[in-house]
Motif scaffolding. Structure first.
Motif, PDB file in Angstrom:
ATOM      1  N   ALA A 182      17.560 -63.090  -3.899  1.00  0.00           N
ATOM      2  CA  ALA A 182      18.916 -62.652  -4.258  1.00  0.00           C
ATOM      3  C   ALA A 182      19.487 -63.544  -5.358  1.00  0.00           C
ATOM      4  CB  ALA A 182      19.815 -62.668  -3.029  1.00  0.00           C
ATOM      5  N   ARG A 183      19.279 -64.845  -5.242  1.00  0.00           N
ATOM      6  CA  ARG A 183      19.779 -65.762  -6.279  1.00  0.00           C
ATOM      7  C   ARG A 183      19.093 -65.501  -7.615  1.00  0.00           C
ATOM      8  NH1 ARG A 183      19.007 -69.476  -1.822  1.00  0.00           N
ATOM      9  NH2 ARG A 183      21.023 -69.856  -0.799  1.00  0.00           N
ATOM     10  N   LEU A 184      17.801 -65.178  -7.580  1.00  0.00           N
ATOM     11  CA  LEU A 184      17.096 -64.891  -8.828  1.00  0.00           C
ATOM     12  C   LEU A 184      17.625 -63.610  -9.467  1.00  0.00           C
ATOM     13  CD1 LEU A 184      14.893 -65.389 -10.916  1.00  0.00           C
ATOM     14  CD2 LEU A 184      13.320 -64.107  -9.444  1.00  0.00           C
ATOM     15  N   VAL A 185      17.828 -62.565  -8.663  1.00  0.00           N
ATOM     16  CA  VAL A 185      18.339 -61.299  -9.198  1.00  0.00           C
ATOM     17  C   VAL A 185      19.691 -61.515  -9.867  1.00  0.00           C
ATOM     18  CG1 VAL A 185      19.293 -59.066  -8.503  1.00  0.00           C
ATOM     19  CG2 VAL A 185      17.043 -59.761  -7.679  1.00  0.00           C
ATOM     20  N   ILE A 186      20.567 -62.274  -9.235  1.00  0.00           N
ATOM     21  CA  ILE A 186      21.883 -62.546  -9.824  1.00  0.00           C
ATOM     22  C   ILE A 186      21.729 -63.327 -11.126  1.00  0.00           C
ATOM     23  CG2 ILE A 186      24.048 -63.784  -9.477  1.00  0.00           C
ATOM     24  CD1 ILE A 186      23.740 -63.107  -6.458  1.00  0.00           C
ATOM     25  N   ALA A 187      20.827 -64.314 -11.140  1.00  0.00           N
ATOM     26  CA  ALA A 187      20.608 -65.097 -12.357  1.00  0.00           C
ATOM     27  C   ALA A 187      20.043 -64.227 -13.477  1.00  0.00           C
ATOM     28  CB  ALA A 187      19.661 -66.257 -12.055  1.00  0.00           C
ATOM     29  N   LEU A 188      19.124 -63.326 -13.146  1.00  0.00           N
ATOM     30  CA  LEU A 188      18.564 -62.434 -14.160  1.00  0.00           C
ATOM     31  C   LEU A 188      19.633 -61.505 -14.716  1.00  0.00           C
ATOM     32  CD1 LEU A 188      15.125 -61.467 -12.565  1.00  0.00           C
ATOM     33  CD2 LEU A 188      15.492 -62.907 -14.573  1.00  0.00           C
ATOM     34  N   ASP A 189      20.520 -61.028 -13.849  1.00  0.00           N
ATOM     35  CA  ASP A 189      21.580 -60.141 -14.327  1.00  0.00           C
ATOM     36  C   ASP A 189      22.559 -60.896 -15.227  1.00  0.00           C
ATOM     37  OD1 ASP A 189      22.945 -57.629 -14.453  1.00  0.00           O
ATOM     38  OD2 ASP A 189      24.438 -58.436 -13.064  1.00  0.00           O
ATOM     39  N   LYS A 190      22.842 -62.140 -14.898  1.00  0.00           N
ATOM     40  CA  LYS A 190      23.732 -62.936 -15.745  1.00  0.00           C
ATOM     41  C   LYS A 190      23.071 -63.292 -17.070  1.00  0.00           C
ATOM     42  CE  LYS A 190      26.474 -65.107 -12.069  1.00  0.00           C
ATOM     43  NZ  LYS A 190      26.816 -66.396 -11.394  1.00  0.00           N
ATOM     44  N   GLY A 191      21.733 -63.418 -17.052  1.00  0.00           N
ATOM     45  CA  GLY A 191      21.016 -63.677 -18.289  1.00  0.00           C
ATOM     46  C   GLY A 191      21.086 -65.105 -18.790  1.00  0.00           C
ATOM     47  N   PRO A 249      19.393 -68.614 -18.996  1.00  0.00           N
ATOM     48  CA  PRO A 249      18.085 -69.228 -18.733  1.00  0.00           C
ATOM     49  C   PRO A 249      18.137 -70.390 -17.750  1.00  0.00           C
ATOM     50  CG  PRO A 249      18.294 -68.724 -21.052  1.00  0.00           C
ATOM     51  CD  PRO A 249      19.640 -68.453 -20.440  1.00  0.00           C
ATOM     52  N   SER A 250      19.164 -71.228 -17.812  1.00  0.00           N
ATOM     53  CA  SER A 250      19.231 -72.368 -16.893  1.00  0.00           C
ATOM     54  C   SER A 250      19.328 -71.889 -15.446  1.00  0.00           C
ATOM     55  CB  SER A 250      20.434 -73.256 -17.239  1.00  0.00           C
ATOM     56  OG  SER A 250      21.658 -72.522 -17.135  1.00  0.00           O
ATOM     57  N   GLY A 251      20.090 -70.820 -15.218  1.00  0.00           N
ATOM     58  CA  GLY A 251      20.197 -70.264 -13.876  1.00  0.00           C
ATOM     59  C   GLY A 251      18.899 -69.636 -13.408  1.00  0.00           C
ATOM     60  N   VAL A 252      18.189 -68.973 -14.332  1.00  0.00           N
ATOM     61  CA  VAL A 252      16.903 -68.361 -13.987  1.00  0.00           C
ATOM     62  C   VAL A 252      15.889 -69.442 -13.625  1.00  0.00           C
ATOM     63  CG1 VAL A 252      14.965 -67.000 -14.856  1.00  0.00           C
ATOM     64  CG2 VAL A 252      17.320 -66.306 -15.383  1.00  0.00           C
ATOM     65  N   VAL A 253      15.832 -70.525 -14.405  1.00  0.00           N
ATOM     66  CA  VAL A 253      14.905 -71.624 -14.114  1.00  0.00           C
ATOM     67  C   VAL A 253      15.182 -72.209 -12.740  1.00  0.00           C
ATOM     68  CG1 VAL A 253      14.229 -73.965 -14.773  1.00  0.00           C
ATOM     69  CG2 VAL A 253      14.471 -72.210 -16.529  1.00  0.00           C
ATOM     70  N   ALA A 254      16.455 -72.433 -12.427  1.00  0.00           N
ATOM     71  CA  ALA A 254      16.822 -72.991 -11.123  1.00  0.00           C
ATOM     72  C   ALA A 254      16.427 -72.031  -9.994  1.00  0.00           C
ATOM     73  CB  ALA A 254      18.316 -73.287 -11.076  1.00  0.00           C
ATOM     74  N   ALA A 255      16.653 -70.741 -10.196  1.00  0.00           N
ATOM     75  CA  ALA A 255      16.314 -69.758  -9.166  1.00  0.00           C
ATOM     76  C   ALA A 255      14.805 -69.664  -8.969  1.00  0.00           C
ATOM     77  CB  ALA A 255      16.887 -68.395  -9.540  1.00  0.00           C
ATOM     78  N   MET A 256      14.050 -69.717 -10.052  1.00  0.00           N
ATOM     79  CA  MET A 256      12.585 -69.685  -9.937  1.00  0.00           C
ATOM     80  C   MET A 256      12.079 -70.919  -9.192  1.00  0.00           C
ATOM     81  SD  MET A 256      11.296 -66.869 -11.351  1.00  0.00           S
ATOM     82  CE  MET A 256       9.781 -66.996 -12.301  1.00  0.00           C
ATOM     83  N   LYS A 257      12.642 -72.083  -9.496  1.00  0.00           N
ATOM     84  CA  LYS A 257      12.267 -73.285  -8.753  1.00  0.00           C
ATOM     85  C   LYS A 257      12.602 -73.134  -7.277  1.00  0.00           C
ATOM     86  CE  LYS A 257      12.624 -76.773 -12.428  1.00  0.00           C
ATOM     87  NZ  LYS A 257      13.347 -78.005 -12.873  1.00  0.00           N
ATOM     88  N   ASP A 309       9.870 -74.299 -21.553  1.00  0.00           N
ATOM     89  CA  ASP A 309      11.017 -73.768 -22.288  1.00  0.00           C
ATOM     90  C   ASP A 309      11.745 -72.760 -21.399  1.00  0.00           C
ATOM     91  OD1 ASP A 309      12.787 -72.425 -23.928  1.00  0.00           O
ATOM     92  OD2 ASP A 309      11.388 -72.194 -25.588  1.00  0.00           O
ATOM     93  N   PRO A 310      13.050 -72.965 -21.111  1.00  0.00           N
ATOM     94  CA  PRO A 310      13.787 -72.033 -20.247  1.00  0.00           C
ATOM     95  C   PRO A 310      13.771 -70.592 -20.754  1.00  0.00           C
ATOM     96  CG  PRO A 310      15.038 -74.052 -20.565  1.00  0.00           C
ATOM     97  CD  PRO A 310      13.872 -74.121 -21.511  1.00  0.00           C
ATOM     98  N   ILE A 311      13.716 -70.413 -22.068  1.00  0.00           N
ATOM     99  CA  ILE A 311      13.657 -69.045 -22.610  1.00  0.00           C
ATOM    100  C   ILE A 311      12.359 -68.371 -22.197  1.00  0.00           C
ATOM    101  CG2 ILE A 311      13.654 -67.640 -24.697  1.00  0.00           C
ATOM    102  CD1 ILE A 311      16.323 -68.937 -24.136  1.00  0.00           C
ATOM    103  N   LEU A 312      11.241 -69.106 -22.273  1.00  0.00           N
ATOM    104  CA  LEU A 312       9.952 -68.539 -21.872  1.00  0.00           C
ATOM    105  C   LEU A 312       9.920 -68.264 -20.374  1.00  0.00           C
ATOM    106  CD1 LEU A 312       7.424 -70.662 -23.998  1.00  0.00           C
ATOM    107  CD2 LEU A 312       8.344 -68.382 -24.474  1.00  0.00           C
ATOM    108  N   VAL A 313      10.510 -69.162 -19.586  1.00  0.00           N
ATOM    109  CA  VAL A 313      10.570 -68.945 -18.137  1.00  0.00           C
ATOM    110  C   VAL A 313      11.359 -67.680 -17.832  1.00  0.00           C
ATOM    111  CG1 VAL A 313      11.408 -69.857 -15.942  1.00  0.00           C
ATOM    112  CG2 VAL A 313      10.331 -71.389 -17.594  1.00  0.00           C
ATOM    113  N   THR A 314      12.451 -67.470 -18.552  1.00  0.00           N
ATOM    114  CA  THR A 314      13.273 -66.274 -18.339  1.00  0.00           C
ATOM    115  C   THR A 314      12.505 -65.011 -18.691  1.00  0.00           C
ATOM    116  OG1 THR A 314      15.279 -67.547 -18.785  1.00  0.00           O
ATOM    117  CG2 THR A 314      15.443 -65.154 -18.961  1.00  0.00           C
TER     118      THR A 314
END
Length: 302
Positions: free
Chosen positions: A166-175, A177-185, A200-205
């Motif tokens: 759920a946290r990852l989905v929200i981070a992906l919707d917000k777009g 990269p720092s939030g996506v990296v944290a959610a993936m971790k 690179d957070p952009i590549l992770v996103t």
């Protein structure tokens, strides 16, 4: 049948060992998940039980345009599944057509959009979802209703995994990269750059969108073995095994949306279900109930 399955798993193990070091991620966790889930596909009373549970939850959530055949438990057994006969055209036949009429394409697109909403609800909010949504398991009825078939590969998630997704989905919707990296971790997926530093957070996103969304992006069409594949630039040290059915299902749904020329972001459709899951005080109890349904300790009510 068990002997054939055991032989197949041994052969897959040899293949996984052979390709180790070639792929940008370890395939052995995926193999472990397959060893656990494939035998469950041959327990048809389990499948009937999960059909009834998911069907009831879809009705309760009032999700339009998606239905599940009613299993006939009195006529079924662990070796036989009897269910309600459903009319409709297999999606596989629709996608094989050389030319789709505008009306049929629009009807199919609406049905897949409803399927995406149902998948987001069952995965994120309910924690128990059908994990094999390929075109051969979907029927399109004349009125646009989508029929879901084959519940042998249902996946029950832990409450912790639901919250992390759920946290990852929200981070992906917000777009962000720092939030996506944290959610993936937070899901146990940490990438490293080729120089050994943080990726690179952009590549992770980009990789997160490839694996966990259906949004159209050129990178998603590149084979992960190709030199230009994004994941080749940020190797993944560990892929949690319980995410295999999640990512496999989402990438299968991506195939449907791509084949129909749809421009849709699953994370945007699913954000409401993600937020509801994070706010749900009953999530842990439901996850335990899902495990009970999956393992056969609970009986699905009529």
């Amino acid at each position: 049948m068990k002997g054939l399955m055991d032989s197949d798993m041994r052969n897959l193990g040899r293949l996984a060992d052979f390709v180790r070091g070639t792929l940008p991620f370890d395939v052995f966790p995926v193999l472990g998940e397959m060893r656990d889930t494939v035998p469950k596909e041959f327990d048809f009373l389990r499948e009937a039980r999960l059909m009834r549970v998911i069907s009831g939850r879809l009705r309760h959530a009032q999700l339009p345009g998606v239905i599940v055949p009613e299993p006939l438990l009195a006529l079924s057994s662990p070796q036989l599944l009897v269910m309600q006969r459903m009319q409709g055209v297999p999606f596989s036949r629709i996608l094989e057509a050389a030319v789709l009429s505008p009306a049929l394409r629009e009807r199919a697109q609406r049905a897949v959009l409803n399927m995406l909403r149902a998948f987001g609800c069952t995965m994120l909010q309910q924690g128990l979802f059908p994990a094999d949504p390929h075109a051969g398991n979907l029927l399109l009825q004349e009125d646009g209703t989508l029929v879901l078939l084959d519940f042998g590969q249902c996946k029950a998630l832990t409450a912790a995994r639901q919250r992390a997704l759920a946290r990852l989905v929200i981070a992906l919707d917000k777009g962000r990269p720092s939030g996506v990296v944290a959610a993936m971790k937070g899901m146990g997926m940490e990438f490293k750059g080729l120089d050994g530093r943080a990726a690179d957070p952009i590549l992770v996103t980009i990789v997160a969108n490839i694996i966990f969304d259906v949004r159209p992006m050129p990178e998603a069409l590149v084979c992960p073995l190709a030199a230009e594949a994004t994941i080749k630039k940020i190797p993944l040290a560990h892929f949690p095994r319980d995410l295999f059915q999640v990512s496999r299902s989402i990438m299968t749904l991506r195939g449907l949306t791509h084949a129909l020329g749809m421009h849709v972001r699953a994370a945007h459709l699913w954000r409401g279900y993600a937020e509801a899951a994070l706010a749900d005080p009953g999530l842990d109890a439901r996850a335990e109930q899902n495990r009970c349904y999956d393992d056969g300790g609970c009986v699905a009510l009529a």
